[in-house]
Design an enzyme around this catalytic site. Structure first.
Site, PDB file in Angstrom:
ATOM      1  N   ASP A  68      51.044 -93.405 -12.149  1.00 44.39           N
ATOM      2  CA  ASP A  68      51.914 -92.545 -12.960  1.00 44.39           C
ATOM      3  C   ASP A  68      51.788 -92.880 -14.442  1.00 44.39           C
ATOM      4  O   ASP A  68      51.115 -93.857 -14.822  1.00 44.39           O
ATOM      5  CB  ASP A  68      53.395 -92.653 -12.505  1.00 44.39           C
ATOM      6  CG  ASP A  68      53.932 -94.087 -12.498  1.00 44.39           C
ATOM      7  OD1 ASP A  68      53.294 -94.977 -13.105  1.00 44.39           O
ATOM      8  OD2 ASP A  68      54.989 -94.315 -11.888  1.00 44.39           O
ATOM      9  N   ASN A  87      66.398 -96.504  -7.777  1.00 39.43           N
ATOM     10  CA  ASN A  87      66.864 -95.311  -7.061  1.00 39.43           C
ATOM     11  C   ASN A  87      65.938 -94.951  -5.902  1.00 39.43           C
ATOM     12  O   ASN A  87      66.033 -93.862  -5.346  1.00 39.43           O
ATOM     13  CB  ASN A  87      66.997 -94.136  -8.032  1.00 39.43           C
ATOM     14  CG  ASN A  87      65.657 -93.750  -8.666  1.00 39.43           C
ATOM     15  OD1 ASN A  87      64.616 -94.323  -8.342  1.00 39.43           O
ATOM     16  ND2 ASN A  87      65.678 -92.773  -9.556  1.00 39.43           N
ATOM     17  N   HIS A 109      62.620 -94.638  -6.041  1.00 35.78           N
ATOM     18  CA  HIS A 109      61.423 -93.868  -6.366  1.00 35.78           C
ATOM     19  C   HIS A 109      60.151 -94.682  -6.108  1.00 35.78           C
ATOM     20  O   HIS A 109      60.157 -95.915  -6.122  1.00 35.78           O
ATOM     21  CB  HIS A 109      61.470 -93.292  -7.795  1.00 35.78           C
ATOM     22  CG  HIS A 109      61.260 -94.265  -8.901  1.00 35.78           C
ATOM     23  ND1 HIS A 109      61.594 -93.971 -10.215  1.00 35.78           N
ATOM     24  CD2 HIS A 109      60.746 -95.533  -8.935  1.00 35.78           C
ATOM     25  CE1 HIS A 109      61.274 -95.002 -10.973  1.00 35.78           C
ATOM     26  NE2 HIS A 109      60.766 -95.966 -10.222  1.00 35.78           N
ATOM     27  N   GLU A 137      60.979 -89.155  -7.896  1.00 32.74           N
ATOM     28  CA  GLU A 137      62.404 -89.443  -7.958  1.00 32.74           C
ATOM     29  C   GLU A 137      63.108 -88.889  -6.712  1.00 32.74           C
ATOM     30  O   GLU A 137      62.515 -88.105  -5.963  1.00 32.74           O
ATOM     31  CB  GLU A 137      62.985 -88.788  -9.222  1.00 32.74           C
ATOM     32  CG  GLU A 137      62.322 -89.248 -10.535  1.00 32.74           C
ATOM     33  CD  GLU A 137      62.797 -90.618 -11.007  1.00 32.74           C
ATOM     34  OE1 GLU A 137      63.073 -91.500 -10.167  1.00 32.74           O
ATOM     35  OE2 GLU A 137      62.874 -90.820 -12.234  1.00 32.74           O
TER      36      GLU A 137
HETATM   37  P1  PGA Z   1      59.952-102.673 -11.926  1.00 31.99           P
HETATM   38  O1  PGA Z   1      59.798-101.092 -11.689  1.00 31.99           O
HETATM   39  O2  PGA Z   1      58.812-103.308 -11.200  1.00 31.99           O
HETATM   40  O3  PGA Z   1      59.828-102.830 -13.408  1.00 31.99           O
HETATM   41  O4  PGA Z   1      61.278-103.052 -11.371  1.00 31.99           O
HETATM   42  C1  PGA Z   1      59.604-100.635 -10.405  1.00 31.99           C
HETATM   43  C2  PGA Z   1      59.562 -99.128 -10.380  1.00 31.99           C
HETATM   44  O5  PGA Z   1      60.331 -98.485 -11.102  1.00 31.99           O
HETATM   45  O6  PGA Z   1      58.762 -98.568  -9.614  1.00 31.99           O
END
Ligand code: PGA
Length: 213
Positions: free
Chosen positions: A40, A106, A108, A113
């Site tokens: 992404d 959340n 995702h 999302e």
């Molecule tokens: P993080 O992000 O590893 O910085 O917690 C994970 C994500 O949002 O996929």
């Protein structure tokens, strides 16, 4: 670590705090030849210290043997067409042999999302408030409102999936994703349907898993 039998496996790569230590460990051992795709990118400027392109410059470039990472270009005029181009390049490479994932607070995966469906492919999405808050740690008041992401369709059809999660703050979402009901409310719950899923969690992130008690 590499799945599949192809000579140059195709690997999808997450960014974020979670996979940082894995990239650091790889920088000590190096990599065999592979093709890497970012999963992404923020719908912001192409050149920015907080975007995923910059993350790979910091974390991936240092790994001996690591080549270029195929990236979404967030600054093209037509970002929907850019998502189609990116999905086409991945399909032409034969799809993902392995995808390395973190999990959002959340639920995702990539920027899929809550509400994302398993059949949806690469596309331009609106980022949820929780994702923007997490992004604000680096972007401050300028956290992008959109993201370009591989869909659950490309991610879940990877021939192997590695999910990483660390820290107490991820415990609830890890348990919900891996042991709760499968559905779009928690996109990562669809990993339960992935036959070749490996989960690497520390004790804090595993604390609420029934399987760990
Ligand atoms: P993080 O992000 O590893 O910085 O917690 C994970 C994500 O949002 O996929």
């Amino acid at each position: 670590m590499l799945a599949g039998e192809r000579e140059n496996p195709v690997v999808g790569l997450a960014t974020g705090d979670t996979p940082g230590p894995m990239y650091a460990a790889l920088s000590r051992v190096g990599l065999p030849a592979l093709r890497a795709f970012a999963i992404d990118e923020y719908g912001g400027p192409r050149v920015h210290p907080c975007n995923n392109r910059a993350y790979f410059e910091r974390h991936w470039r240092l790994i001996p043997g690591a080549g270029d990472v195929e990236q979404f270009d967030p600054e093209v005029a037509d970002r929907r067409a850019e998502c189609e181009r990116f999905a086409g390049a991945l399909a032409a490479a034969g799809g993902l042999d392995l995808v390395v994932l973190g999990i959002g607070m959340n639920g995702h995966l990539g920027f899929n999302e809550p509400g994302s469906k398993p059949h949806e492919g690469a596309r331009l999405v609106s980022l949820h408030e929780t994702t923007r808050q997490a992004a604000a740690r680096c972007w401050g008041d300028h956290a992008p409102r959109t993201g370009l992401t591989l869909g659950l369709s490309e991610i879940l059809s990877a021939r192997a999936v590695l999910l990483l999660a660390t820290g107490e703050r991820k415990a609830a979402v890890v348990a919900r994703a891996l042991e709760g009901e499968v559905g779009p409310e928690v996109p990562a719950s669809h990993l339960q349907e992935q036959p070749r899923l490996t989960v690497v969690v520390d004790e804090a992130a595993a604390a609420l898993l029934r399987a760990a008690r």
